[in-house]
Write an enzyme that holds these catalytic residues in place. Sequence first.
Site, mmCIF file in Angstrom:
data_model
loop_
_atom_site.group_PDB
_atom_site.id
_atom_site.type_symbol
_atom_site.label_atom_id
_atom_site.label_comp_id
_atom_site.label_asym_id
_atom_site.label_seq_id
_atom_site.Cartn_x
_atom_site.Cartn_y
_atom_site.Cartn_z
ATOM 1 N N PHE A 60 1.017 -1.181 0.218
ATOM 2 C CA PHE A 60 -0.156 0.038 0.159
ATOM 3 C C PHE A 60 1.102 1.240 0.061
ATOM 4 O O PHE A 60 2.002 1.300 0.560
ATOM 5 C CB PHE A 60 -0.746 0.097 1.454
ATOM 6 C CG PHE A 60 -1.764 -0.807 1.114
ATOM 7 C CD1 PHE A 60 -3.181 -0.424 0.489
ATOM 8 C CD2 PHE A 60 -2.020 -2.106 1.992
ATOM 9 C CE1 PHE A 60 -4.058 -1.605 0.367
ATOM 10 C CE2 PHE A 60 -2.906 -2.881 1.911
ATOM 11 C CZ PHE A 60 -4.195 -2.838 1.238
ATOM 12 N N ASP A 61 0.477 2.020 -0.879
ATOM 13 C CA ASP A 61 1.063 3.499 -0.695
ATOM 14 C C ASP A 61 0.160 4.155 0.517
ATOM 15 O O ASP A 61 -0.812 4.459 0.216
ATOM 16 C CB ASP A 61 0.885 4.325 -2.018
ATOM 17 C CG ASP A 61 1.459 5.864 -1.870
ATOM 18 O OD1 ASP A 61 2.006 5.914 -0.751
ATOM 19 O OD2 ASP A 61 1.053 6.522 -2.571
ATOM 20 N N LYS A 62 0.772 4.492 1.505
ATOM 21 C CA LYS A 62 -0.205 4.676 2.640
ATOM 22 C C LYS A 62 -0.949 5.892 2.643
ATOM 23 O O LYS A 62 -2.068 5.900 2.575
ATOM 24 C CB LYS A 62 0.803 4.843 4.008
ATOM 25 C CG LYS A 62 0.109 4.984 5.463
ATOM 26 C CD LYS A 62 1.117 5.164 6.363
ATOM 27 C CE LYS A 62 1.984 6.353 6.259
ATOM 28 N NZ LYS A 62 1.232 7.714 6.401
ATOM 29 N N THR A 85 -4.201 6.316 0.784
ATOM 30 C CA THR A 85 -4.745 5.084 0.413
ATOM 31 C C THR A 85 -5.404 4.312 1.860
ATOM 32 O O THR A 85 -6.643 4.430 1.810
ATOM 33 C CB THR A 85 -4.038 4.219 0.040
ATOM 34 O OG1 THR A 85 -2.973 4.976 -0.918
ATOM 35 C CG2 THR A 85 -4.423 2.942 -0.611
#
Lengths: 241, 418
Positions: B347-349, B352
């Site tokens: 995940f691209d934090k 997101t």
Amino acid sequence: MTKKPAHFQGKKPLQHVVDAQVKGRITVESMHGSEVPGHIFSACDAVQELSIIFIVLYMVFFQLLSFTIFVTLFIAWIIWKTMRSALLAWSRLERLHRLTEQERWEIQHHREQEREELIALYQAKGFSGQLLEEVVEVLMADENRLLQVMLEEEMGLALETFEHPLKQACGAFIGALLSSIILGCCLLWCSFYPTIIITALLFIIASIIAAKKEKNRIGYAAIWNSAVFVVIVMTSYLLKT
Amino acid sequence: MNRSPYVFDEFFASGLEESISPFLTKSSRHWGKNLEIKVAVTAAIVLLLSFSLSFFYLSLSYILLTFVFFLVGTPALMQSIEDCKNLEINIDVLMTLAAFLSVAVGGGFEGALLLVLFNVSGAMEQMVTHKTKGALHSLHRLSPKQAYILDINHRILPISIHDVKTGMHIYVQAGEIVPLDAKVIKGTSSVNLVHLTGESMPVSKKAGMEIPAGAVNIDAALTLEVLRTSSDSTLCKIIDLITKAQKAKPKIQKILDVVGQKYAISIIFLTVLIATILPWLFSMPYLGVEGSIYRSLAFLIAASPCALIIATPTAYLSAISACAKKGILLKGGITLDAIASCHVISFDKTGTLTTGKLTVESFDTLEGSFSKQQALRIAYGLEKHVTHPIAQAIMSYAEKNISLLVTLKSFLWCPAMD
């Protein structure tokens, strides 16, 4: 002299604009000519056409055609008018979308010619010099605005004026159904002359509503349509006798 | 009357969808929404009515059956003719052929049912793919159609991006979207690339650095040199990729298409074979209930795989609906395929798993310097002139926590050096 590109097909920009306007007019017109698009007009059209067909058959085959035959005719007419109205409106919409797509392609690929057309259009409106240049530049900068201007000014089209084909068909359905019910009731309960009078009234009322919608003179529409009705009734009657 | 121009981009991006047609009145556009689903449901109801009436009024039942064929048979027939014109003999063609020929063997209801199922399947497929269109629409909205150039009198003039050539200098103000791939010539600013890369934290840009089309310029005006024309820009390529991905079918559907084509050709070939060869092999007439043509038609109808056609979209739609009930939104069947073969998720934090919006929880001042209220007032006064997300967070915190806000007499912004 420099050779003109294929976009203008050897014509001057102003002549090209005039031709485009004719093309636009043809695109929006229906098979039976120019009319106010919309469900109310299609309803009136359905009423008028059914009244005429009914009265001719009624005059010619008086007491020869049974009620069932008339009911069959009414049902067939309702289906025909509804579907025809939808198909014609869809066909018109398809033509308009095709024309819009073509114009958009022209804007993207023949920018210089479109600029010349804009200059011709706005020169004809009285713009000149620096003001004309600025107007053309502003319009050329925004593709959405340019497309709208070209559709409206060059083609003579109007946005957001047509009803959805299904809505228009719904109008035709209601018009045909209502007139079928009224004329059916006449067949069941009215004698010869009241039937003719009611049919005439139906025809004239529909023409008045259509005239009102078209912003035409109501009195004129009523008289002219009454005259048309009388001519049809008399012709049918006299030909029969 | 000041009328804003009609935005045609969404209409063209949707593939000339009539529910957003510029020529239709706003009040009547909803008639064209989800038309395929409406037709499928109407046809199913009419078929049910027709079947119920077949026990009492056969003529009325047949009239309604004709309407079912009209509603769902006509589009299927048109699509099949198109497929045949493109030399694509697929399951759809086989289904349509079977449905229409079923009338010849006295199975009108079965044929109509086939067509209704076929239409329902098409409508469900449309529902599955509908969600992917949203992404494309938002990208089209992101793509500016105009750039601003400086003329010789230093006036800012709008120009269509189609008229912008590489090497031209364009001017992008704070808050505007960069219209084309470009290099910074003058100015320093932060740009947001969230729609392009998913990264919601602004990236600092200064002279000599490249900025892709679609980036949002946040802080200050920039003068840029155009590197690529509109048709070659990063944003245009992303839109192309999404459009291609949108047209891509789910994995099972692709397999079915390949197998289905061979299957359809085989069945049609066998049907013709049965109809022509059977009378030669056995003493059988061509016509009549016992004839070879009748038998070949029965074979064709029995071999049309209606369950196979409706199974794929049903399975995908059920999965998407099940996920939606649990708060997971899937953009079409391809996403499901991707998840099925997924073992590791990265995940691209920011933006997101988190909202990407910064907030101030608490702060401290240096001992013996300012009071907390004073420090917050000064911070507010400074950050008021900046559009950076951290500045926004400080401002929002200050507005909630102090009553007397200060305004600076003068302000000078110096971008940080690397």
